[in-house]
Write a protein that holds these residues in place. Sequence first.
Motif, short mmCIF file in Angstrom:
data_model
loop_
_atom_site.label_atom_id
_atom_site.label_comp_id
_atom_site.label_asym_id
_atom_site.label_seq_id
_atom_site.Cartn_x
_atom_site.Cartn_y
_atom_site.Cartn_z
N ILE A 224 0.85 -1.20 0.00
CA ILE A 224 0.00 0.00 0.00
C ILE A 224 0.88 1.25 0.00
CG2 ILE A 224 -1.62 1.36 1.40
CD1 ILE A 224 -2.84 -1.39 2.26
N TYR A 225 1.90 1.25 0.83
CA TYR A 225 2.85 2.37 0.86
C TYR A 225 3.49 2.56 -0.51
CZ TYR A 225 7.23 4.83 1.76
OH TYR A 225 8.29 5.69 1.69
N SER A 226 3.84 1.47 -1.15
CA SER A 226 4.55 1.53 -2.42
C SER A 226 3.65 1.87 -3.59
CB SER A 226 5.23 0.19 -2.70
OG SER A 226 6.13 -0.12 -1.67
N ALA A 227 2.36 1.86 -3.39
CA ALA A 227 1.45 2.18 -4.49
C ALA A 227 1.59 3.64 -4.94
CB ALA A 227 0.01 1.89 -4.09
N VAL A 228 2.07 4.49 -4.05
CA VAL A 228 2.29 5.89 -4.40
C VAL A 228 3.67 5.99 -5.05
CG1 VAL A 228 2.48 8.24 -3.53
CG2 VAL A 228 0.88 6.65 -2.47
N ARG A 229 3.70 6.38 -6.30
CA ARG A 229 4.97 6.39 -7.05
C ARG A 229 6.01 7.34 -6.48
NH1 ARG A 229 4.94 3.60 -11.89
NH2 ARG A 229 2.88 3.12 -12.68
N THR A 230 5.59 8.35 -5.75
CA THR A 230 6.55 9.32 -5.20
C THR A 230 7.03 8.94 -3.80
OG1 THR A 230 4.72 10.67 -4.40
CG2 THR A 230 5.63 11.23 -6.57
N ALA A 231 6.60 7.79 -3.30
CA ALA A 231 6.99 7.38 -1.94
C ALA A 231 8.50 7.14 -1.86
CB ALA A 231 6.24 6.12 -1.54
N LEU A 232 9.07 7.64 -0.78
CA LEU A 232 10.49 7.42 -0.53
C LEU A 232 10.70 5.95 -0.18
CD1 LEU A 232 13.10 9.06 -0.30
CD2 LEU A 232 12.63 9.31 2.13
N TRP A 233 11.76 5.34 -0.65
CA TRP A 233 12.08 3.93 -0.41
C TRP A 233 11.04 2.99 -1.00
CZ3 TRP A 233 16.91 3.65 0.94
CH2 TRP A 233 17.47 4.67 1.71
N ARG A 234 10.35 3.42 -2.04
CA ARG A 234 9.30 2.64 -2.68
C ARG A 234 9.82 1.30 -3.19
NH1 ARG A 234 7.96 2.55 -7.99
NH2 ARG A 234 5.85 1.97 -8.50
N GLY A 235 10.95 1.32 -3.87
CA GLY A 235 11.51 0.09 -4.43
C GLY A 235 11.88 -0.92 -3.36
N LEU A 236 12.48 -0.44 -2.28
CA LEU A 236 12.86 -1.32 -1.18
C LEU A 236 11.62 -1.92 -0.51
CD1 LEU A 236 15.01 -2.54 0.68
CD2 LEU A 236 14.83 -0.46 2.06
N ALA A 237 10.60 -1.09 -0.30
CA ALA A 237 9.38 -1.58 0.33
C ALA A 237 8.70 -2.65 -0.53
CB ALA A 237 8.42 -0.42 0.59
N LEU A 238 8.68 -2.44 -1.84
CA LEU A 238 8.09 -3.44 -2.73
C LEU A 238 8.92 -4.71 -2.78
CD1 LEU A 238 6.59 -1.76 -5.94
CD2 LEU A 238 5.48 -3.31 -4.35
N THR A 239 10.23 -4.56 -2.73
CA THR A 239 11.10 -5.74 -2.73
C THR A 239 10.87 -6.57 -1.47
OG1 THR A 239 12.77 -4.58 -4.02
CG2 THR A 239 13.49 -6.53 -2.81
N VAL A 240 10.84 -5.92 -0.32
CA VAL A 240 10.60 -6.64 0.95
C VAL A 240 9.22 -7.30 0.92
CG1 VAL A 240 10.30 -6.36 3.44
CG2 VAL A 240 12.19 -5.21 2.27
N SER A 241 8.22 -6.58 0.44
CA SER A 241 6.87 -7.15 0.33
C SER A 241 6.88 -8.37 -0.59
CB SER A 241 5.90 -6.09 -0.21
OG SER A 241 4.61 -6.63 -0.36
N GLY A 242 7.56 -8.26 -1.72
CA GLY A 242 7.61 -9.37 -2.66
C GLY A 242 8.31 -10.59 -2.09
N VAL A 243 9.40 -10.38 -1.37
CA VAL A 243 10.13 -11.50 -0.77
C VAL A 243 9.27 -12.17 0.30
CG1 VAL A 243 12.11 -12.11 0.67
CG2 VAL A 243 12.41 -10.62 -1.31
N ILE A 244 8.63 -11.38 1.15
CA ILE A 244 7.76 -11.94 2.19
C ILE A 244 6.64 -12.76 1.55
CG2 ILE A 244 6.02 -11.37 3.95
CD1 ILE A 244 7.78 -8.95 4.68
N LEU A 245 5.99 -12.19 0.54
CA LEU A 245 4.87 -12.88 -0.10
C LEU A 245 5.32 -14.14 -0.83
CD1 LEU A 245 2.88 -9.79 -1.41
CD2 LEU A 245 2.25 -11.33 0.46
#
Length: 109
Positions: A54-75
């Motif tokens: 959800i945090y990463s859905a905003v394209r301007t979010a800081l650390w967006r790529g890292l948050a999506l990577t962590v989410s992807g690994v967890i999932l």
Amino acid sequence: MASGLRRGWDPLAAVTALIVLIMMGLYVGFVAQQDGQVLAWFLGALALAALLAIYSAVRTALWRGLALTVSGVILTVVGILGILSIGLPILVAGVLALVGAARSQHDRL
């Protein structure tokens, strides 16, 4: 035109979050139907991954790529662990998150 896309929402992250939230509800429902006990670590991992997506859905979010990577690994890990029951959609959400993370690196360039 491309700059307008970079400021909006990331559909891959949003779909990832939606899949995870739906699977959380289905998981709790399935366990309740079987009079079982919900695994707190499983539900917690899904909740964390959903929040990061959800945090990463905003394209301007800081650390967006890292948050999506962590989410992807967890999932991906949780999806593999639950592959015999509800794991396949969770695994798909993990792959979507990792693809979104890779695309976010491209967006920064």
